[in-house]
Design a protein around this motif. Structure first.
Motif, PDB file in Angstrom:
ATOM      1  N   ILE A  52       0.837  -1.198   0.000  1.00  0.00           N
ATOM      2  CA  ILE A  52       0.000   0.000   0.000  1.00  0.00           C
ATOM      3  C   ILE A  52       0.877   1.255   0.000  1.00  0.00           C
ATOM      4  CG2 ILE A  52      -1.619   1.349   1.421  1.00  0.00           C
ATOM      5  CD1 ILE A  52      -2.938  -0.958  -0.051  1.00  0.00           C
ATOM      6  N   ASN A  53       1.939   1.235   0.779  1.00  0.00           N
ATOM      7  CA  ASN A  53       2.836   2.391   0.801  1.00  0.00           C
ATOM      8  C   ASN A  53       3.426   2.675  -0.570  1.00  0.00           C
ATOM      9  OD1 ASN A  53       2.436   2.970   3.447  1.00  0.00           O
ATOM     10  ND2 ASN A  53       4.425   2.237   4.167  1.00  0.00           N
ATOM     11  N   MET A  54       3.798   1.624  -1.289  1.00  0.00           N
ATOM     12  CA  MET A  54       4.361   1.841  -2.620  1.00  0.00           C
ATOM     13  C   MET A  54       3.312   2.441  -3.555  1.00  0.00           C
ATOM     14  SD  MET A  54       7.128  -1.149  -3.340  1.00  0.00           S
ATOM     15  CE  MET A  54       6.065  -2.558  -3.186  1.00  0.00           C
ATOM     16  N   TYR A  94       2.404   9.184  12.198  1.00  0.00           N
ATOM     17  CA  TYR A  94       2.975  10.120  11.222  1.00  0.00           C
ATOM     18  C   TYR A  94       2.601   9.681   9.819  1.00  0.00           C
ATOM     19  CZ  TYR A  94       6.076  12.794   8.271  1.00  0.00           C
ATOM     20  OH  TYR A  94       6.545  13.613   7.291  1.00  0.00           O
ATOM     21  N   SER A  95       2.024  10.616   9.057  1.00  0.00           N
ATOM     22  CA  SER A  95       1.615  10.286   7.693  1.00  0.00           C
ATOM     23  C   SER A  95       1.597  11.523   6.821  1.00  0.00           C
ATOM     24  CB  SER A  95       0.208   9.676   7.702  1.00  0.00           C
ATOM     25  OG  SER A  95      -0.244   9.493   6.377  1.00  0.00           O
ATOM     26  N   THR A  96       2.038  11.379   5.589  1.00  0.00           N
ATOM     27  CA  THR A  96       1.925  12.470   4.618  1.00  0.00           C
ATOM     28  C   THR A  96       0.835  12.165   3.592  1.00  0.00           C
ATOM     29  OG1 THR A  96       3.602  11.449   3.203  1.00  0.00           O
ATOM     30  CG2 THR A  96       4.390  13.042   4.839  1.00  0.00           C
ATOM     31  N   ALA A  97       0.022  11.152   3.868  1.00  0.00           N
ATOM     32  CA  ALA A  97      -1.012  10.761   2.892  1.00  0.00           C
ATOM     33  C   ALA A  97      -2.015  11.892   2.682  1.00  0.00           C
ATOM     34  CB  ALA A  97      -1.737   9.506   3.370  1.00  0.00           C
ATOM     35  N   ALA A 108      -3.237   6.217   8.225  1.00  0.00           N
ATOM     36  CA  ALA A 108      -3.282   6.269   9.682  1.00  0.00           C
ATOM     37  C   ALA A 108      -1.885   6.424  10.280  1.00  0.00           C
ATOM     38  CB  ALA A 108      -3.945   5.010  10.234  1.00  0.00           C
ATOM     39  N   GLY A 109      -0.879   6.319   9.431  1.00  0.00           N
ATOM     40  CA  GLY A 109       0.482   6.424   9.946  1.00  0.00           C
ATOM     41  C   GLY A 109       0.897   5.214  10.775  1.00  0.00           C
ATOM     42  N   MET A 110       0.250   4.097  10.525  1.00  0.00           N
ATOM     43  CA  MET A 110       0.538   2.872  11.286  1.00  0.00           C
ATOM     44  C   MET A 110       1.180   1.794  10.423  1.00  0.00           C
ATOM     45  SD  MET A 110      -0.320   3.149  14.424  1.00  0.00           S
ATOM     46  CE  MET A 110      -0.546   1.445  14.951  1.00  0.00           C
TER      47      MET A 110
HETATM   48  N1  LIG Z   1       7.723   3.623  -0.084  1.00  0.00           N
HETATM   49  C1  LIG Z   1       7.687   4.871   0.381  1.00  0.00           C
HETATM   50  N2  LIG Z   1       8.164   5.911  -0.352  1.00  0.00           N
HETATM   51  C2  LIG Z   1       8.141   7.170   0.119  1.00  0.00           C
HETATM   52  N3  LIG Z   1       7.649   7.523   1.322  1.00  0.00           N
HETATM   53  C3  LIG Z   1       7.150   6.534   2.105  1.00  0.00           C
HETATM   54  C4  LIG Z   1       7.140   5.169   1.688  1.00  0.00           C
HETATM   55  N4  LIG Z   1       6.604   4.431   2.686  1.00  0.00           N
HETATM   56  C5  LIG Z   1       6.291   5.278   3.666  1.00  0.00           C
HETATM   57  N5  LIG Z   1       6.620   6.552   3.342  1.00  0.00           N
HETATM   58  C6  LIG Z   1       6.470   7.763   4.187  1.00  0.00           C
HETATM   59  O1  LIG Z   1       6.371   7.356   5.542  1.00  0.00           O
HETATM   60  C7  LIG Z   1       5.117   7.820   6.093  1.00  0.00           C
HETATM   61  C8  LIG Z   1       4.610   6.830   7.121  1.00  0.00           C
HETATM   62  O2  LIG Z   1       4.266   5.598   6.483  1.00  0.00           O
HETATM   63  P1  LIG Z   1       3.161   4.668   7.164  1.00  0.00           P
HETATM   64  O3  LIG Z   1       3.566   4.400   8.567  1.00  0.00           O
HETATM   65  O4  LIG Z   1       2.940   3.489   6.287  1.00  0.00           O
HETATM   66  O5  LIG Z   1       1.874   5.599   7.210  1.00  0.00           O
HETATM   67  P2  LIG Z   1       0.829   6.003   6.063  1.00  0.00           P
HETATM   68  O6  LIG Z   1       1.098   5.139   4.862  1.00  0.00           O
HETATM   69  O7  LIG Z   1      -0.492   5.736   6.685  1.00  0.00           O
HETATM   70  O8  LIG Z   1       1.059   7.444   5.767  1.00  0.00           O
HETATM   71  C9  LIG Z   1       4.231   8.043   4.901  1.00  0.00           C
HETATM   72  O9  LIG Z   1       3.189   8.943   5.154  1.00  0.00           O
HETATM   73  C10 LIG Z   1       5.217   8.557   3.868  1.00  0.00           C
HETATM   74  O10 LIG Z   1       5.499   9.928   4.089  1.00  0.00           O
END
Ligand SMILES: Nc1ncnc2c1ncn2[C@@H]1O[C@H](COP(=O)(O)OP(=O)(O)O)[C@@H](O)[C@H]1O
Ligand SMILES: [Mg+2]
Lengths: 140, 108
Positions: A52-54, A94-97, A108-110
């Motif tokens: 999902i992050n990717m 923490y999340s930049t979504a 959710a930053g989890m």
């Molecule tokens: N593959 C990635 N490439 C770039 N930034 C990422 C990646 N995975 C995570 N991040 C950064 O790390 C933050 C935290 O990730 P995560 O804990 O999964 O929370 P979320 O996905 O809910 O934002 C993201 O909001 C993003 O800023």
């Protein structure tokens, strides 16, 4: 034992409908291979969060799952923007979504904390403008 | 209690019931998918207002007995389609999330 079985997946960066498909496939494959429900859950949840992050943060990438005799390794690699501050990104909440992603229940930053919690080892390599590779190991 | 038995209560309706004999062991309520992935247990009734297709992948991985969409929320079209493919049970209810949980808990 050095023999391994590799499963490779390309993760589509702009398809939210199919997001998670690789993790669902892995769950089924590991079940067929006879792994315990606990191992399967840990691998598939950690992989799902990474997948999902990717999709959300890196416009897609690839996932490799290597099954060894005593462990399962998951390698998630993308050519996205990279993570500027890994310690910050690892913090719960923490999340930049963006908002449109949050309205789907993500952001959710989890994700990264879950990946850490569900695996025995997790290592993040990230370079700004180059991409991110995450290595996770689950002992079986 | 099975998912089919929960669906038979007047407050609930089955919109996708590929595995009605699945036993409900407990419950979890939440809309943030990472929390559900991390905290819901296998066999839970998962109460949520999230109706998009990603709830199916989350359910396939976290393995709740069923999804319960509360507050009168209906599943998106592709959610239903995917849930049928993946064998995920979905119920709906017009109860709010709190009341849905109370109702499920008292029936268990
Ligand atoms: N593959 C990635 N490439 C770039 N930034 C990422 C990646 N995975 C995570 N991040 C950064 O790390 C933050 C935290 O990730 P995560 O804990 O999964 O929370 P979320 O996905 O809910 O934002 C993201 O909001 C993003 O800023
Ligand atoms: Mg995430």
């Amino acid at each position: 034992m050095t023999d391994k079985v590799n499963f490779h997946f390309d993760i589509d960066g702009d398809n939210f409908t199919s997001a998670g498909e690789a993790s669902v496939r892995i769950k089924k494959l590991l079940r067929e291979m006879g792994f315990s429900p606990d191992t399967i859950r840990r691998v598939s949840v950690a992989m799902y969060e990474g997948e999902i992050n990717m999709v959300i943060h890196a416009n897609g990438g690839s996932a490799d799952v290597d099954v060894y005799g005593d462990r399962i390794e998951i390698i998630l690699a993308d050519k996205g923007p990279g993570i500027p501050d890994i310690d910050l990104a690892m913090q719960e909440g923490y999340s930049t979504a963006p908002d449109n992603i949050r309205s789907l229940g993500f952001g959710a930053g989890m994700g990264l904390p879950n990946m850490k919690r569900y695996t025995d080892d997790m290592r993040i390599e990230s370079a700004l403008g180059v991409g991110t590779t995450i290595y996770m190991t689950v002992k079986t | 209690m099975t998912v089919r038995e929960l669906a038979a209560l007047p407050e609930f309706e089955a919109v996708c019931l590929p595995d009605g004999e699945r036993e409900i062991l407990g419950g979890y309520a939440g809309d943030l998918l990472s929390w559900v992935m991390g905290r819901a247990s296998e066999g839970d009734a998962w109460v949520t207002i999230m109706s998009n297709v990603n709830i199916v992948a989350v359910s396939t991985l976290a393995d709740p007995a069923c999804i319960v969409l509360s507050e009168g929320v209906a599943p998106d079209g592709d959610t239903l389609e995917r849930a049928k493919e993946q064998g995920i049970n979905i119920l709906t209810t017009s109860l709010d999330t709190f009341d849905a949980c109370v109702r499920i808990a008292s029936a268990l």
